[in-house]
Design a protein around this motif. Structure first.
Motif, short mmCIF file in Angstrom:
data_model
loop_
_atom_site.label_atom_id
_atom_site.label_comp_id
_atom_site.label_asym_id
_atom_site.label_seq_id
_atom_site.Cartn_x
_atom_site.Cartn_y
_atom_site.Cartn_z
N ALA A 2 0.75 -1.16 -0.13
CA ALA A 2 -0.01 0.05 -0.09
C ALA A 2 0.76 1.16 0.12
O ALA A 2 1.77 1.29 0.61
CB ALA A 2 -0.88 -0.02 1.18
N GLU A 3 0.49 2.24 -0.93
CA GLU A 3 0.99 3.52 -0.79
C GLU A 3 0.20 4.59 -0.05
O GLU A 3 -1.34 4.18 -0.13
CB GLU A 3 1.54 4.17 -2.00
N THR A 4 0.40 5.76 0.32
CA THR A 4 -0.53 6.72 0.77
C THR A 4 -0.36 7.89 0.10
O THR A 4 0.49 8.14 -0.77
CB THR A 4 -0.20 7.05 2.41
N PHE A 14 -13.74 8.30 -9.91
CA PHE A 14 -12.18 8.14 -9.99
C PHE A 14 -11.64 9.31 -9.09
O PHE A 14 -11.98 10.51 -9.24
CB PHE A 14 -11.88 8.20 -11.63
N TYR A 15 -10.49 8.86 -8.48
CA TYR A 15 -10.00 10.03 -7.60
C TYR A 15 -8.47 10.14 -7.91
O TYR A 15 -7.76 9.26 -7.97
CB TYR A 15 -9.92 9.35 -6.18
N THR A 16 -8.02 11.38 -8.10
CA THR A 16 -6.62 11.79 -8.30
C THR A 16 -6.11 11.96 -6.98
O THR A 16 -6.48 12.85 -6.15
CB THR A 16 -6.53 13.04 -9.08
N VAL A 17 -4.83 11.54 -6.80
CA VAL A 17 -4.19 11.21 -5.51
C VAL A 17 -2.72 11.59 -5.47
O VAL A 17 -2.26 11.17 -6.65
CB VAL A 17 -4.23 9.63 -4.92
N GLY A 22 5.18 12.61 -4.52
CA GLY A 22 4.78 13.83 -5.13
C GLY A 22 4.00 13.50 -6.79
O GLY A 22 4.11 14.58 -7.69
N GLU A 23 3.88 12.43 -6.81
CA GLU A 23 3.17 12.04 -8.18
C GLU A 23 1.73 11.91 -7.97
O GLU A 23 1.15 11.72 -7.00
CB GLU A 23 3.57 10.43 -8.57
N GLU A 24 1.17 12.26 -9.23
CA GLU A 24 -0.29 12.17 -9.11
C GLU A 24 -1.02 11.02 -9.87
O GLU A 24 -0.33 10.64 -11.00
CB GLU A 24 -0.94 13.43 -10.01
N VAL A 25 -1.58 10.16 -9.26
CA VAL A 25 -2.11 9.14 -9.79
C VAL A 25 -3.62 8.76 -9.54
O VAL A 25 -4.19 9.53 -8.66
CB VAL A 25 -1.44 7.69 -9.24
N VAL A 26 -4.24 8.16 -10.52
CA VAL A 26 -5.71 8.04 -10.51
C VAL A 26 -6.22 6.72 -9.81
O VAL A 26 -5.63 5.65 -10.34
CB VAL A 26 -6.37 8.23 -11.97
N CYS A 27 -7.00 6.81 -9.12
CA CYS A 27 -7.62 5.48 -8.33
C CYS A 27 -9.02 5.31 -8.51
O CYS A 27 -9.73 6.35 -8.52
CB CYS A 27 -6.78 5.46 -7.00
N TRP A 205 -5.88 22.13 -5.30
CA TRP A 205 -4.64 22.62 -5.78
C TRP A 205 -3.30 22.60 -4.91
O TRP A 205 -3.58 23.34 -3.73
CB TRP A 205 -4.97 24.02 -6.45
N HIS A 206 -2.46 21.78 -5.20
CA HIS A 206 -0.90 21.63 -4.61
C HIS A 206 -0.30 22.69 -4.84
O HIS A 206 0.31 22.66 -5.94
CB HIS A 206 -0.40 20.26 -4.95
N VAL A 207 -0.30 23.80 -4.06
CA VAL A 207 0.60 24.92 -4.36
C VAL A 207 1.01 25.58 -3.20
O VAL A 207 0.51 25.07 -1.90
CB VAL A 207 -0.44 26.01 -5.05
N CYS A 208 2.08 26.47 -3.15
CA CYS A 208 2.68 27.21 -1.93
C CYS A 208 3.12 26.54 -0.86
O CYS A 208 2.84 26.87 0.26
CB CYS A 208 1.42 28.45 -1.90
N GLY A 209 3.52 25.12 -1.11
CA GLY A 209 3.76 24.37 0.05
C GLY A 209 2.70 23.84 0.75
O GLY A 209 2.99 23.32 2.07
#
Length: 293
Positions: A2-4, A14-17, A22-27, A205-209
């Motif tokens: 398993a990854e988190t 469908f979920y973008t994780v 730091g990778e975006e994957v679809v689950c 949105w993954h931004v500004c830390g």
């Protein structure tokens, strides 16, 4: 194995994780979630697996908090946006959003946008009302970029949600913070000066830390239920003051020997905030009357 990761978006099952590398994957989501009456939402920390046919969310990790409208979990801060021009600032909505924050252990940050269009004294009057609360109040302009850096600093290391009336500039502020996102903005209808909703689904949105979520302009309190006696405990100026009242369940409205009303004269509670408290209190009392109709 398993990854988190963190759910950024969910559309059509469908979920973008964003995983910990730091990778975006679809689950996909496991079918058992539906059987258990739960579902992953944006902001969830999850575990996911790959069964050879694709990735699927296997576990939802414990949540810090959960909101229904919009469906989002694990908020750290709510960035409450109001306008210093049109539409007229809805401070009753601001207070309702703050109450929701206090109830769910979310830090509110008030952003007064459209500083470039504000008349003299408008911002100072609002800031004075919230001075006794200790909440951060930022005056900014999405149009000119003024004080946008202060909002970026609030986002760092936090999951943040933008909320407020339509057309106050939530999407415009996010565009000013991260121009490459290019979020659609709606502006105002000339006939009604009421904003047109532009955000169609919750997306982080993954931004500004950190991460930000743009939401339509509605109250997060809409789905809340609370007793009228609870309300004052979600106001920092009133919290714990009931111990000084004559009556143990004082609503701080018309009761004699109330410990809260003198706070207005001393400047520890703004008159305007107190008047809006009474409006919300009356709404809760009315709802309780009709709860079992």
């Amino acid at each position: 194995m398993a990854e988190t990761g963190l759910i950024l978006k969910g559309v059509g099952g469908f979920y973008t994780v964003l995983n910990d590398r730091g990778e975006e994957v679809v689950c996909r989501a496991r079918g058992r979630f539906r059987k258990d009456g739960i579902s992953p939402v944006v902001g969830d920390r999850v575990e996911y697996l790959n069964d050879g046919e694709g990735r699927y969310v296997s576990e939802i990790l414990p949540r810090k908090n959960l909101f229904v409208r919009p469906a989002v979990a694990n908020l750290d801060k709510l960035i409450i946006v109001a306008s210093l021009s049109a539409p007229k600032p809805d401070l009753l909505l601001v207070d309702k959003l703050i109450i929701c924050c206090e109830k769910h252990k979310v830090e509110p940050v008030i952003v007064l946008n459209k500083l470039d269009e504000a008349t003299v004294g408008t911002a100072d009057g609002i800031i004075a009302q919230y001075g006794p609360t200790g909440y951060r109040v930022i005056t900014a302009s999405a149009a000119t970029g003024e004080c946008v850096e202060l909002i970026k600093a609030e986002i760092e290391d936090s999951i943040c949600c933008f909320a407020g009336q339509s057309a106050v500039g939530k999407s415009s502020l996010i565009n000013a913070i991260v121009p490459q996102l290019g979020l659609e903005t709606g502006g105002l209808s000339r006939k009604t000066e009421r904003g047109r909703h532009t955000t169609r689904h919750a997306q982080l949105w993954h931004v500004c830390g950190g991460a930000v979520l743009d939401t339509p302009g509605f109250s997060l309190l809409e789905a809340e239920q609370m007793e009228p006696e609870e309300l004052c405990e979600y106001y920092r100026e009133m919290k714990g003051k009931r111990i000084g009242c004559r009556f143990g369940e004082c609503l701080h409205r018309s009761e004699p020997d109330c410990a809260v009303k003198p706070l207005i004269a001393s400047g520890e509670l703004s008159k305007e905030r107190y008047e809006r408290y009474l409006t919300i209190l009356d709404e809760l009392i009315e709802k309780r009357k009709h709860r079992y109709d």
